[in-house]
Design an enzyme around this catalytic site. Sequence first.
Site, mmCIF file in Angstrom:
data_model
loop_
_atom_site.group_PDB
_atom_site.id
_atom_site.type_symbol
_atom_site.label_atom_id
_atom_site.label_comp_id
_atom_site.label_asym_id
_atom_site.label_seq_id
_atom_site.Cartn_x
_atom_site.Cartn_y
_atom_site.Cartn_z
ATOM 1 N N LYS A 120 34.202 32.375 43.890
ATOM 2 C CA LYS A 120 32.836 32.618 44.355
ATOM 3 C C LYS A 120 32.109 31.328 44.648
ATOM 4 C CE LYS A 120 31.006 36.756 42.588
ATOM 5 N NZ LYS A 120 32.117 36.964 41.638
ATOM 6 N N GLU A 167 42.809 42.440 34.345
ATOM 7 C CA GLU A 167 41.939 41.888 33.292
ATOM 8 C C GLU A 167 40.840 42.874 32.905
ATOM 9 O OE1 GLU A 167 38.563 39.466 33.955
ATOM 10 O OE2 GLU A 167 39.100 39.041 36.039
HETATM 11 N N1 PSU Z 1 34.424 35.859 38.809
HETATM 12 C C1 PSU Z 1 34.115 37.057 39.335
HETATM 13 N N2 PSU Z 1 34.090 38.155 38.533
HETATM 14 C C2 PSU Z 1 34.399 38.073 37.208
HETATM 15 C C3 PSU Z 1 34.726 36.790 36.665
HETATM 16 C C4 PSU Z 1 34.732 35.721 37.496
HETATM 17 O O1 PSU Z 1 33.860 37.135 40.509
HETATM 18 O O2 PSU Z 1 34.349 39.097 36.505
HETATM 19 C C5 PSU Z 1 35.111 36.682 35.226
HETATM 20 C C6 PSU Z 1 36.633 36.571 35.081
HETATM 21 O O3 PSU Z 1 37.041 37.277 33.933
HETATM 22 C C7 PSU Z 1 36.828 35.083 34.872
HETATM 23 C C8 PSU Z 1 35.601 34.728 34.079
HETATM 24 O O4 PSU Z 1 38.016 34.766 34.186
HETATM 25 O O5 PSU Z 1 34.570 35.484 34.671
HETATM 26 C C9 PSU Z 1 35.306 33.252 34.131
HETATM 27 O O6 PSU Z 1 34.322 32.960 33.211
HETATM 28 P P1 PSU Z 1 34.029 31.444 32.802
HETATM 29 O O7 PSU Z 1 33.470 30.805 34.044
HETATM 30 O O8 PSU Z 1 33.032 31.516 31.702
HETATM 31 O O9 PSU Z 1 35.333 30.843 32.385
#
Ligand code: PSU
Length: 302
Positions: free
Chosen positions: A159, A25
């Site tokens: 996390k 990604e």
């Molecule tokens: N968790 C991490 N590092 C990240 C992300 C999540 O530890 O970089 C990023 C990933 O791309 C994940 C996104 O898909 O954040 C999720 O964001 P949201 O909670 O806004 O859907």
Amino acid sequence: MNQYLDIAPEIAEALRAGQPVVALESTIVAHGMPYPQNLETAQSVEDIVRDGGALPATIAILDGRLKVGLSPQELQRVAQSPDMVKASIRDIPVLVAAHGNGATTVASTMRIAAMAGIQVFVTGGIGGVHRGASKSFDISADLEEMAESNVAVVCAGAKSILDIGLTLEYLETAGVPVITMGSDIFPAFYSRDSGHKSPFTADSAAEIAAVMRAKWELGLKGGLVIANPIPLADEIPAAEIDRQIQGALVEADTTGYRGKALTPFLLKRVAALTEGRSLVANIALVRNNARLGAAIAVAMAG
Ligand code: PSU
Ligand code: MN
């Protein structure tokens, strides 16, 4: 083939020949880590996938094109340009129509990987159910996508900025197998132990590939979460990072960070509050995931 998709020739050829390919990604590059560590990590992850016998396909949206496999210049652009929108599923059509640039999240990377026919995707951590979601309704589109796209997502768990218990509940509802490599405890990204039992455990890439094959040959739609605990030597035990995570959550709340800005904000604040220690752990776990992802892709191709 989808008219909006640009698959790098090397990757298109590998996919045609049934050779192993691993999707990566780009939100983690553009919004998950600072420059230049983001670029160095993205490059080293690609190298690890190649060393593991698979081809890396980093996914992003550039000038409205859904790119599968980036050139070194394109990767540099994702890592450095300030106009990379954090692009989840809802952003895809808007960016395509506007010829815009987007760094893809887990959800949108899964969808584009599936369009290209890639079955394995390596990342750091997945999005999930945020703490307090019963009020904020903040549940990552990553979880919805797990029920949609036939892609196995290798990650280090979720996390503890998230509600991990509710995230596991949601994945159960969506029919998504959650398999932890070498442990019966679901990991929490920086920490090997989230305090939650893993629904399933596997001890080899071959075992994971067998479940993937069975799922899709049975016609069961959707993805799998392959949780790979951070190596012991790189771990920050939960007790040592909980205070900083709590601090970041309180700051986000008082300063009004929510929606798509919340996760990048929390990542930045935890890195600052741990004086960079969380960034070092983050890099180590992504590299570790790249090794497992390559092995799974090789097992799927074999
Ligand atoms: N968790 C991490 N590092 C990240 C992300 C999540 O530890 O970089 C990023 C990933 O791309 C994940 C996104 O898909 O954040 C999720 O964001 P949201 O909670 O806004 O859907
Ligand atoms: Mn969210």
